[in-house]
Design a protein around this motif. Structure first.
Motif, PDB file in Angstrom:
ATOM      1  N   THR A  98     100.967  14.345  78.130  1.00 33.26           N
ATOM      2  CA  THR A  98     100.232  13.112  78.419  1.00 33.26           C
ATOM      3  C   THR A  98     101.143  11.892  78.389  1.00 33.26           C
ATOM      4  OG1 THR A  98      99.599  12.899  76.094  1.00 33.26           O
ATOM      5  CG2 THR A  98      98.034  13.984  77.576  1.00 33.26           C
ATOM      6  N   LYS A  99     102.170  11.924  77.561  1.00 32.56           N
ATOM      7  CA  LYS A  99     103.080  10.785  77.469  1.00 32.56           C
ATOM      8  C   LYS A  99     103.933  10.633  78.731  1.00 32.56           C
ATOM      9  CE  LYS A  99     106.536   8.752  74.455  1.00 32.56           C
ATOM     10  NZ  LYS A  99     107.354   8.952  73.262  1.00 32.56           N
TER      11      LYS A  99
ATOM     12  N   TYR B 261     101.882  19.298  70.216  1.00 32.20           N
ATOM     13  CA  TYR B 261     103.070  18.547  70.592  1.00 32.20           C
ATOM     14  C   TYR B 261     103.348  18.650  72.096  1.00 32.20           C
ATOM     15  CZ  TYR B 261     107.602  16.341  70.038  1.00 32.20           C
ATOM     16  OH  TYR B 261     108.654  15.483  70.127  1.00 32.20           O
TER      17      TYR B 261
ATOM     18  N   TYR C 264     100.883  16.379  73.735  1.00 36.52           N
ATOM     19  CA  TYR C 264     101.304  14.995  73.550  1.00 36.52           C
ATOM     20  C   TYR C 264     102.415  14.623  74.539  1.00 36.52           C
ATOM     21  CZ  TYR C 264     103.748  11.034  71.481  1.00 36.52           C
ATOM     22  OH  TYR C 264     104.372   9.837  71.294  1.00 36.52           O
TER      23      TYR C 264
END
Length: 123
Positions: free
Chosen positions: A65-66, A59, A62
Motif C-alpha cells: 500500500t505504501k 508487512y 504495508y
C-alpha cells in the motif's frame, strides 16, 4: 497463555530484527523462542506459524500500500495468478511455515538435553 506470549514475542522481536538482519533471522528467532519457552508440538508450530505469518503478511501489505503496488505489479507476472493480494497471502504462508518449523525445531533441540523420566512399575 504461552501461545499468546510466543506469538507476540515473535512478532515484536522479528519486526525489529528485520531492520538489521536478513530474512532468515525469523527462523533463528523462532528456534530460540521454541527452545526457551517449552510447549507441545502443535502448540509450538501454531505459535510460530501465526507469529511469522502475520508479521510477513502485514508487512508485505504495508509495503504494497505504501508503494502503490509497484513491486507487486512487476512480480505478479512471474506467477500464474492475476491478483496481487494472493502474492501477499503467499508471502505470509512462506513466512508462517518457516517460522513454525523453526519453533518446532527449537523445541526438538530442547528435548535432546532433557532427561527422560523412567517409568516406575506403579505409574
Amino acid at each position: 497463555m504461552k501461545l499468546i506470549i510466543r506469538i507476540f514475542l515473535i512478532i515484536i522481536v522479528a519486526y525489529f530484527l528485520s531492520f538489521y538482519l536478513p530474512w532468515w533471522s525469523l527462523i533463528v528467532l523462532t528456534f530460540i523462542i521454541g527452545f526457551l519457552i517449552p510447549g507441545h508440538g502443535l502448540n509450538l508450530f501454531i505459535s510460530g506459524f501465526l507469529g511469522g505469518g502475520l508479521l510477513w503478511m502485514a508487512y508485505s501489505w504495508y509495503l504494497d500500500t505504501k508503494t502503490q503496488s509497484i513491486l507487486t505489479d512487476k512480480i505478479i507476472h512471474l506467477f500464474p495468478f492475476e491478483d496481487g493480494f494472493l502474492l501477499i497471502i503467499l508471502s505470509g504462508l512462506i513466512g508462517g511455515l518457516s517460522a513454525g518449523f523453526g519453533c518446532l525445531s527449537g523445541n526438538s533441540f530442547r528435548h535432546l538435553f532433557m532427561k527422560k523420566k523412567t517409568k516406575s512399575f506403579y505409574s
